[in-house]
Design an enzyme around this catalytic site. Structure first.
Site, PDB file in Angstrom:
ATOM      1  N   THR A 115       0.879  -1.174   0.000  1.00  0.00           N
ATOM      2  CA  THR A 115       0.000   0.000   0.000  1.00  0.00           C
ATOM      3  C   THR A 115       0.912   1.219   0.000  1.00  0.00           C
ATOM      4  O   THR A 115       1.573   1.503   1.002  1.00  0.00           O
ATOM      5  CB  THR A 115      -0.913   0.021   1.239  1.00  0.00           C
ATOM      6  OG1 THR A 115      -1.675  -1.181   1.256  1.00  0.00           O
ATOM      7  CG2 THR A 115      -1.852   1.217   1.191  1.00  0.00           C
ATOM      8  N   LYS A 190      -7.385   1.775  -3.440  1.00  0.00           N
ATOM      9  CA  LYS A 190      -7.088   1.352  -2.061  1.00  0.00           C
ATOM     10  C   LYS A 190      -7.328   2.525  -1.091  1.00  0.00           C
ATOM     11  O   LYS A 190      -7.786   2.332   0.036  1.00  0.00           O
ATOM     12  CB  LYS A 190      -5.646   0.852  -1.977  1.00  0.00           C
ATOM     13  CG  LYS A 190      -5.147   0.518  -0.581  1.00  0.00           C
ATOM     14  CD  LYS A 190      -5.685  -0.774  -0.021  1.00  0.00           C
ATOM     15  CE  LYS A 190      -5.167  -1.005   1.394  1.00  0.00           C
ATOM     16  NZ  LYS A 190      -5.597  -2.261   1.990  1.00  0.00           N
ATOM     17  N   LYS A 258      -0.287   5.293   8.262  1.00  0.00           N
ATOM     18  CA  LYS A 258       0.458   5.457   7.001  1.00  0.00           C
ATOM     19  C   LYS A 258      -0.537   5.583   5.853  1.00  0.00           C
ATOM     20  O   LYS A 258      -0.427   6.467   5.009  1.00  0.00           O
ATOM     21  CB  LYS A 258       1.369   4.242   6.771  1.00  0.00           C
ATOM     22  CG  LYS A 258       2.014   4.261   5.397  1.00  0.00           C
ATOM     23  CD  LYS A 258       2.492   2.906   4.892  1.00  0.00           C
ATOM     24  CE  LYS A 258       1.486   1.814   4.889  1.00  0.00           C
ATOM     25  NZ  LYS A 258       1.376   0.985   3.724  1.00  0.00           N
TER      26      LYS A 258
HETATM   27  N1  LIG Z   1      -1.211  -6.657   7.363  1.00  0.00           N
HETATM   28  C1  LIG Z   1      -2.366  -6.373   6.785  1.00  0.00           C
HETATM   29  O1  LIG Z   1      -3.458  -6.731   7.270  1.00  0.00           O
HETATM   30  C2  LIG Z   1      -2.381  -5.620   5.459  1.00  0.00           C
HETATM   31  C3  LIG Z   1      -3.572  -5.588   4.725  1.00  0.00           C
HETATM   32  C4  LIG Z   1      -3.595  -4.931   3.502  1.00  0.00           C
HETATM   33  C5  LIG Z   1      -2.434  -4.268   3.055  1.00  0.00           C
HETATM   34  N2  LIG Z   1      -1.298  -4.297   3.812  1.00  0.00           N
HETATM   35  C6  LIG Z   1      -0.115  -3.592   3.289  1.00  0.00           C
HETATM   36  O2  LIG Z   1       0.796  -4.564   2.801  1.00  0.00           O
HETATM   37  C7  LIG Z   1       2.134  -4.099   3.021  1.00  0.00           C
HETATM   38  C8  LIG Z   1       2.893  -5.133   3.838  1.00  0.00           C
HETATM   39  O3  LIG Z   1       2.203  -5.323   5.077  1.00  0.00           O
HETATM   40  P1  LIG Z   1       2.631  -6.499   6.084  1.00  0.00           P
HETATM   41  O4  LIG Z   1       1.575  -6.528   7.124  1.00  0.00           O
HETATM   42  O5  LIG Z   1       2.984  -7.733   5.340  1.00  0.00           O
HETATM   43  O6  LIG Z   1       3.958  -5.838   6.682  1.00  0.00           O
HETATM   44  P2  LIG Z   1       5.139  -6.529   7.500  1.00  0.00           P
HETATM   45  O7  LIG Z   1       4.717  -7.799   8.129  1.00  0.00           O
HETATM   46  O8  LIG Z   1       5.740  -5.457   8.366  1.00  0.00           O
HETATM   47  O9  LIG Z   1       6.185  -6.916   6.340  1.00  0.00           O
HETATM   48  C9  LIG Z   1       6.904  -5.936   5.638  1.00  0.00           C
HETATM   49  C10 LIG Z   1       7.857  -6.640   4.697  1.00  0.00           C
HETATM   50  O10 LIG Z   1       8.604  -5.669   3.978  1.00  0.00           O
HETATM   51  C11 LIG Z   1       9.993  -5.903   4.162  1.00  0.00           C
HETATM   52  N3  LIG Z   1      10.690  -4.622   4.088  1.00  0.00           N
HETATM   53  C12 LIG Z   1      10.351  -3.485   4.735  1.00  0.00           C
HETATM   54  N4  LIG Z   1      11.221  -2.507   4.413  1.00  0.00           N
HETATM   55  C13 LIG Z   1      12.112  -3.031   3.553  1.00  0.00           C
HETATM   56  C14 LIG Z   1      13.233  -2.525   2.862  1.00  0.00           C
HETATM   57  N5  LIG Z   1      13.610  -1.231   2.973  1.00  0.00           N
HETATM   58  N6  LIG Z   1      13.925  -3.363   2.070  1.00  0.00           N
HETATM   59  C15 LIG Z   1      13.553  -4.643   1.934  1.00  0.00           C
HETATM   60  N7  LIG Z   1      12.489  -5.186   2.552  1.00  0.00           N
HETATM   61  C16 LIG Z   1      11.788  -4.383   3.354  1.00  0.00           C
HETATM   62  C17 LIG Z   1      10.106  -6.567   5.499  1.00  0.00           C
HETATM   63  O11 LIG Z   1      11.337  -7.252   5.611  1.00  0.00           O
HETATM   64  P3  LIG Z   1      11.889  -7.722   7.070  1.00  0.00           P
HETATM   65  O12 LIG Z   1      11.277  -9.074   7.325  1.00  0.00           O
HETATM   66  O13 LIG Z   1      13.362  -7.791   6.896  1.00  0.00           O
HETATM   67  O14 LIG Z   1      11.461  -6.682   8.063  1.00  0.00           O
HETATM   68  C18 LIG Z   1       8.890  -7.509   5.438  1.00  0.00           C
HETATM   69  O15 LIG Z   1       9.169  -8.626   4.629  1.00  0.00           O
HETATM   70  C19 LIG Z   1       2.023  -2.733   3.695  1.00  0.00           C
HETATM   71  O16 LIG Z   1       2.113  -1.726   2.719  1.00  0.00           O
HETATM   72  C20 LIG Z   1       0.634  -2.776   4.326  1.00  0.00           C
HETATM   73  O17 LIG Z   1       0.070  -1.484   4.464  1.00  0.00           O
HETATM   74  C21 LIG Z   1      -1.242  -4.972   4.992  1.00  0.00           C
END
Ligand SMILES: NC(=O)c1ccc[n+]([C@@H]2O[C@H](COP(=O)([O-])OP(=O)(O)OC[C@H]3O[C@@H](n4cnc5c(N)ncnc54)[C@H](OP(=O)(O)O)[C@@H]3O)[C@@H](O)[C@H]2O)c1
Length: 310
Positions: A115, A190, A258
């Site tokens: 997102t 979104k 965010k």
């Molecule tokens: N969780 C939800 O319910 C949900 C629902 C809809 C949309 N989203 C969106 O989907 C996205 C991911 O969400 P999530 O919940 O999966 O987040 P998350 O669990 O915090 O995972 C983030 C991922 O991104 C990686 N990452 C972050 N910064 C990075 C960088 N600079 N270089 C390389 N890798 C990096 C992290 O690696 P590390 O493992 O090394 O930290 C991890 O694999 C976000 O934009 C969120 O808003 C989430």
């Protein structure tokens, strides 16, 4: 970490060689569904232990491997999927010195599920075109449970040809994957989604707090009104836990702030008026201050209810 993914039927699609960058709460199970659907998946995660765990979990599904950089993961892939945190993370995995764009073959498609802003989507779309690559912005809705069950809703922006190529593959973890329009349209859709949720959760919070103050049996009330015009996904999936005061799961308040930041910045550009969304964003700032940064977004109700959990 395990994906906790649930078995589902996959529509038959020719196996593709794909990469998946970012094995977080969402990416880990999404990449798992791609492997289960028969695709050859190379994963990259900044913290390598997650890639190792993912490969161990999905080794039985087929040709899976891990790469040390986004560039290495992208080499030879027809599709490079990505789900990282925000605009800066996305730029880093796509455009960095060892970023995916440097490894992608001509014509390959980068599909971004982060997102992020519509601006970064358009920027990466333009850069991809200059380099003979394709880019689709494809944020998702449906949360961790939707990713695990493989029933996400995917909103896409980009060229129709690129969308037509990625859509059948992305259906491994989606129940709907739809092209909204040109580059950036997926991210804008979104933002519409998050605007709906912000107002909805505040309304539900006020309704539940009111019912509790009035001494009603709120689980019963929610059961009853959930069959009428007030029904919503938030009521069905969060009403009961809001009554119980439980928030240690789900979609974190930090992520919601965010997302609302993206919405409000876009509204400043396009002139849309979002008074309730702006207010709810500030309410979420209060929840963050009171220690709720990682709480589910339904914790908005904590501003309205007594401190002691019931
Ligand atoms: N969780 C939800 O319910 C949900 C629902 C809809 C949309 N989203 C969106 O989907 C996205 C991911 O969400 P999530 O919940 O999966 O987040 P998350 O669990 O915090 O995972 C983030 C991922 O991104 C990686 N990452 C972050 N910064 C990075 C960088 N600079 N270089 C390389 N890798 C990096 C992290 O690696 P590390 O493992 O090394 O930290 C991890 O694999 C976000 O934009 C969120 O808003 C989430």
């Amino acid at each position: 970490m395990t994906a906790g993914i649930e078995a589902r039927e996959y529509t038959s699609v020719a196996p593709h060689r794909v990469a998946f960058l970012g094995l977080g709460v969402m990416g880990y199970p999404m990449a798992g569904h791609l492997a289960r659907a028969g695709h050859a998946v190379t994963v990259y995660n900044r913290t390598a232990s997650k890639s190792e765990a993912w490969c161990a979990e999905f080794a039985g599904a087929g040709a899976v491997k891990q790469a040390e950089t986004p560039q290495a993961a992208a080499q030879g892939a027809a599709l490079v999927f990505c789900c990282v945190g925000n605009d800066d993370d996305l730029r880093s995995v796509a455009l960095g010195a060892d970023g995916a764009f440097a490894g992608m073959r001509p014509g390959a498609i980068f599909v971004d599920h982060t997102t992020a802003s519509a601006e970064v989507a358009r920027e990466l779309y333009a850069t991809a075109r200059e380099r003979g690559l394709q880019f689709v912005d494809a944020p998702v809705s449906g949360g961790q449970a939707g990713a695990q069950k493989g029933v996400l809703t995917v909103m896409c922006g980009g060229d129709a040809a690129a969308f037509d190529a990625m859509q059948p593959v992305a259906m491994a973890y989606a129940r709907a994957c739809t092209r909204i329009g040109a580059s950036g349209s997926g991210q804008l859709a979104k933002m519409v989604n998050q605007t709906c949720i912000a107002g909805m959760v505040q309304g539900l919070s006020e309704a539940i707090a009111f019912g509790q103050q009035a001494g009603l049996d709120m689980p019963l009330v929610l059961d009853v009104i959930g069959k009428g015009a007030a029904q919503s996904w938030q009521m069905d999936n969060r009403g009961r836990t809001m009554v119980e005061g439980r928030f240690d799961f789900g979609f974190a308040v930090d992520w919601m702030r965010k997302d609302l930041g993206l919405v409000l910045a876009e509204a400043r550009r396009n002139g849309a008026l979002l008074p309730v969304t702006a207010l709810v964003d500030q309410f979420y700032a209060e929840v963050q201050r009171s220690g709720g940064r990682r709480w589910d977004t339904s914790s908005l109700i904590t501003r309205l209810t007594p401190d002691e959990p019931r």
